[in-house]
Design a protein around this motif. Structure first.
Motif, PDB file in Angstrom:
ATOM      1  N   TRP A   1     -45.992  28.284  72.004  1.00 49.26           N
ATOM      2  CA  TRP A   1     -46.352  29.462  71.213  1.00 49.26           C
ATOM      3  C   TRP A   1     -47.131  30.473  72.031  1.00 49.26           C
ATOM      4  O   TRP A   1     -46.985  31.691  71.824  1.00 49.26           O
ATOM      5  CB  TRP A   1     -47.089  29.035  69.937  1.00 49.26           C
ATOM      6  N   GLU A   2     -47.931  30.025  72.969  1.00 55.01           N
ATOM      7  CA  GLU A   2     -48.653  30.966  73.835  1.00 55.01           C
ATOM      8  C   GLU A   2     -47.674  31.836  74.613  1.00 55.01           C
ATOM      9  O   GLU A   2     -47.935  32.999  74.863  1.00 55.01           O
ATOM     10  CB  GLU A   2     -49.589  30.219  74.795  1.00 55.01           C
ATOM     11  N   ALA A   3     -46.536  31.270  74.960  1.00 61.75           N
ATOM     12  CA  ALA A   3     -45.514  32.032  75.682  1.00 61.75           C
ATOM     13  C   ALA A   3     -44.833  33.054  74.776  1.00 61.75           C
ATOM     14  O   ALA A   3     -44.293  34.055  75.258  1.00 61.75           O
ATOM     15  CB  ALA A   3     -44.481  31.081  76.281  1.00 61.75           C
ATOM     16  N   LYS A   4     -44.858  32.818  73.457  1.00 63.15           N
ATOM     17  CA  LYS A   4     -44.186  33.698  72.498  1.00 63.15           C
ATOM     18  C   LYS A   4     -45.104  34.757  71.888  1.00 63.15           C
ATOM     19  O   LYS A   4     -44.639  35.816  71.489  1.00 63.15           O
ATOM     20  CB  LYS A   4     -43.619  32.875  71.329  1.00 63.15           C
TER      21      LYS A   4
ATOM     22  N   LYS B   1     -54.173  31.368  52.113  1.00 67.92           N
ATOM     23  CA  LYS B   1     -52.959  31.763  51.400  1.00 67.92           C
ATOM     24  C   LYS B   1     -51.674  31.639  52.210  1.00 67.92           C
ATOM     25  O   LYS B   1     -50.627  32.084  51.761  1.00 67.92           O
ATOM     26  CB  LYS B   1     -53.107  33.199  50.899  1.00 67.92           C
ATOM     27  N   ILE B   2     -51.734  31.051  53.373  1.00 64.44           N
ATOM     28  CA  ILE B   2     -50.530  30.921  54.191  1.00 64.44           C
ATOM     29  C   ILE B   2     -49.504  30.067  53.447  1.00 64.44           C
ATOM     30  O   ILE B   2     -49.798  28.962  53.002  1.00 64.44           O
ATOM     31  CB  ILE B   2     -50.865  30.322  55.575  1.00 64.44           C
ATOM     32  N   ASP B   3     -48.311  30.610  53.317  1.00 63.04           N
ATOM     33  CA  ASP B   3     -47.216  29.928  52.626  1.00 63.04           C
ATOM     34  C   ASP B   3     -46.699  28.795  53.525  1.00 63.04           C
ATOM     35  O   ASP B   3     -46.207  29.040  54.627  1.00 63.04           O
ATOM     36  CB  ASP B   3     -46.107  30.945  52.341  1.00 63.04           C
ATOM     37  N   HIS B   4     -46.803  27.568  53.049  1.00 58.78           N
ATOM     38  CA  HIS B   4     -46.419  26.402  53.841  1.00 58.78           C
ATOM     39  C   HIS B   4     -44.949  26.450  54.260  1.00 58.78           C
ATOM     40  O   HIS B   4     -44.620  26.227  55.429  1.00 58.78           O
ATOM     41  CB  HIS B   4     -46.679  25.112  53.064  1.00 58.78           C
ATOM     42  N   GLU B   5     -44.079  26.713  53.300  1.00 59.19           N
ATOM     43  CA  GLU B   5     -42.643  26.677  53.604  1.00 59.19           C
ATOM     44  C   GLU B   5     -42.256  27.786  54.582  1.00 59.19           C
ATOM     45  O   GLU B   5     -41.468  27.552  55.498  1.00 59.19           O
ATOM     46  CB  GLU B   5     -41.809  26.758  52.321  1.00 59.19           C
ATOM     47  N   ALA B   6     -42.814  28.981  54.398  1.00 59.41           N
ATOM     48  CA  ALA B   6     -42.528  30.081  55.326  1.00 59.41           C
ATOM     49  C   ALA B   6     -43.029  29.746  56.728  1.00 59.41           C
ATOM     50  O   ALA B   6     -42.342  30.008  57.723  1.00 59.41           O
ATOM     51  CB  ALA B   6     -43.168  31.373  54.825  1.00 59.41           C
ATOM     52  N   LEU B   7     -44.216  29.147  56.812  1.00 57.13           N
ATOM     53  CA  LEU B   7     -44.769  28.766  58.113  1.00 57.13           C
ATOM     54  C   LEU B   7     -43.898  27.703  58.783  1.00 57.13           C
ATOM     55  O   LEU B   7     -43.563  27.816  59.962  1.00 57.13           O
ATOM     56  CB  LEU B   7     -46.209  28.255  57.957  1.00 57.13           C
TER      57      LEU B   7
ATOM     58  N   LEU C   1     -40.773  27.060  58.306  1.00 60.18           N
ATOM     59  CA  LEU C   1     -39.506  27.676  58.690  1.00 60.18           C
ATOM     60  C   LEU C   1     -39.680  28.510  59.965  1.00 60.18           C
ATOM     61  O   LEU C   1     -38.846  28.467  60.870  1.00 60.18           O
ATOM     62  CB  LEU C   1     -38.992  28.550  57.540  1.00 60.18           C
ATOM     63  N   LYS C   2     -40.788  29.232  60.032  1.00 56.51           N
ATOM     64  CA  LYS C   2     -41.054  30.087  61.193  1.00 56.51           C
ATOM     65  C   LYS C   2     -41.209  29.283  62.478  1.00 56.51           C
ATOM     66  O   LYS C   2     -40.823  29.740  63.543  1.00 56.51           O
ATOM     67  CB  LYS C   2     -42.315  30.918  60.935  1.00 56.51           C
ATOM     68  N   THR C   3     -41.787  28.087  62.374  1.00 56.14           N
ATOM     69  CA  THR C   3     -41.960  27.282  63.588  1.00 56.14           C
ATOM     70  C   THR C   3     -40.627  26.873  64.190  1.00 56.14           C
ATOM     71  O   THR C   3     -40.511  26.735  65.404  1.00 56.14           O
ATOM     72  CB  THR C   3     -42.781  25.999  63.322  1.00 56.14           C
ATOM     73  N   GLY C   4     -39.644  26.670  63.324  1.00 57.61           N
ATOM     74  CA  GLY C   4     -38.335  26.247  63.813  1.00 57.61           C
ATOM     75  C   GLY C   4     -38.257  24.772  64.158  1.00 57.61           C
ATOM     76  O   GLY C   4     -37.241  24.294  64.646  1.00 57.61           O
TER      77      GLY C   4
ATOM     78  N   GLY D   1     -37.578  17.342  62.620  1.00 54.54           N
ATOM     79  CA  GLY D   1     -37.963  15.990  62.992  1.00 54.54           C
ATOM     80  C   GLY D   1     -39.447  15.736  62.887  1.00 54.54           C
ATOM     81  O   GLY D   1     -40.128  16.236  61.998  1.00 54.54           O
ATOM     82  N   ARG D   2     -39.954  14.952  63.838  1.00 53.49           N
ATOM     83  CA  ARG D   2     -41.346  14.491  63.776  1.00 53.49           C
ATOM     84  C   ARG D   2     -42.379  15.612  63.769  1.00 53.49           C
ATOM     85  O   ARG D   2     -43.353  15.557  63.029  1.00 53.49           O
ATOM     86  CB  ARG D   2     -41.650  13.544  64.938  1.00 53.49           C
ATOM     87  N   ILE D   3     -42.185  16.608  64.609  1.00 55.43           N
ATOM     88  CA  ILE D   3     -43.158  17.704  64.664  1.00 55.43           C
ATOM     89  C   ILE D   3     -43.220  18.402  63.305  1.00 55.43           C
ATOM     90  O   ILE D   3     -44.303  18.655  62.776  1.00 55.43           O
ATOM     91  CB  ILE D   3     -42.845  18.701  65.798  1.00 55.43           C
ATOM     92  N   TYR D   4     -42.065  18.687  62.736  1.00 55.95           N
ATOM     93  CA  TYR D   4     -42.002  19.313  61.409  1.00 55.95           C
ATOM     94  C   TYR D   4     -42.767  18.479  60.382  1.00 55.95           C
ATOM     95  O   TYR D   4     -43.601  18.996  59.638  1.00 55.95           O
ATOM     96  CB  TYR D   4     -40.540  19.473  60.977  1.00 55.95           C
ATOM     97  N   TYR D   5     -42.486  17.184  60.354  1.00 56.11           N
ATOM     98  CA  TYR D   5     -43.114  16.329  59.341  1.00 56.11           C
ATOM     99  C   TYR D   5     -44.614  16.148  59.565  1.00 56.11           C
ATOM    100  O   TYR D   5     -45.379  16.063  58.608  1.00 56.11           O
ATOM    101  CB  TYR D   5     -42.383  14.988  59.243  1.00 56.11           C
ATOM    102  N   HIS D   6     -45.058  16.137  60.826  1.00 59.34           N
ATOM    103  CA  HIS D   6     -46.503  16.054  61.101  1.00 59.34           C
ATOM    104  C   HIS D   6     -47.211  17.319  60.602  1.00 59.34           C
ATOM    105  O   HIS D   6     -48.247  17.238  59.939  1.00 59.34           O
ATOM    106  CB  HIS D   6     -46.782  15.862  62.590  1.00 59.34           C
ATOM    107  N   ILE D   7     -46.665  18.469  60.943  1.00 61.55           N
ATOM    108  CA  ILE D   7     -47.284  19.729  60.508  1.00 61.55           C
ATOM    109  C   ILE D   7     -47.273  19.815  58.984  1.00 61.55           C
ATOM    110  O   ILE D   7     -48.278  20.160  58.359  1.00 61.55           O
ATOM    111  CB  ILE D   7     -46.580  20.951  61.143  1.00 61.55           C
ATOM    112  N   ARG D   8     -46.156  19.475  58.379  1.00 57.31           N
ATOM    113  CA  ARG D   8     -46.051  19.506  56.914  1.00 57.31           C
ATOM    114  C   ARG D   8     -47.081  18.572  56.281  1.00 57.31           C
ATOM    115  O   ARG D   8     -47.727  18.914  55.291  1.00 57.31           O
ATOM    116  CB  ARG D   8     -44.637  19.120  56.482  1.00 57.31           C
TER     117      ARG D   8
END
Length: 172
Positions: free
Chosen positions: A9-12, A55-61, A63-66, A69-76
């Motif tokens: 993300w720092e690169a983006k 107020k950050i929308d979980h689903e939008a966030l 989706l934005k991460t892209g 798998g595991r990373i998605y489920y850990h963040i969720r």
């Protein structure tokens, strides 16, 4: 997890995003503001996104991460973990965990794209040089300064209407 995804993300991240980023500080943001106004007077929109972290929308966030798998489920899982408030469990439907190590990074991911959105918006505004020649898209983009420190944002331009249009776009 933060150490795993932060370099990507720092690169983006946009160049004028300063809050909660390695090697960047509020002093860097202030220096960028000074640089933006020292050569030409500008109108300024100074704003703070109300209850941004709450107020950050979980689903939008997610989706934005892209991520999948595991990373998605850990963040969720972190986002949905809930809060104990005076021995009462409260589910979390929005926001990032207060005090969480990864929360500032997740907030920056959620806010990523605002500068680009505003610069794309300003490309469509008719602007001319003092000679009367129409400004190029590149010059229109560079004429707009957008500096963000976490959920605080400063937008600057020599044309008041451009700043007001940016305000409206941010509110939407």
């Amino acid at each position: 997890m933060k150490l795993a995804i932060e370099p990507e993300w720092e690169a983006k991240f946009e160049p004028n995003s300063y809050g909660f980023r390695p090697g960047r500080s509020c002093h860097d943001a202030i220096k960028q503001i000074v640089t933006s106004i020292q050569t030409k007077p500008k109108y300024v929109l100074d704003t703070d996104i109300t209850k941004c972290f709450d107020k950050i929308d979980h689903e939008a966030l997610l989706l934005k991460t892209g991520y999948k798998g595991r990373i998605y489920y850990h963040i969720r899982s972190w986002l949905k973990a809930g809060v104990l408030n005076e021995n009462v469990f409260e589910e979390t439907e929005a926001g990032t965990p207060q005090g969480g190590v990864i929360s500032p990074l997740l907030a920056n991911i959620a806010l990523h794209g605002m500068e680009e959105h505003l610069k794309t918006l300003v490309e469509k505004v008719e602007m001319r040089y003092p000679t009367g020649k129409v400004k190029s898209k590149r010059d229109k983009r560079t004429s707009l300064a957008v500096i963000r420190y976490a959920d605080d944002l400063v937008v600057m331009h020599e044309n008041k209407e451009v700043v007001l249009n940016c305000k409206e776009a941010l509110q939407e």
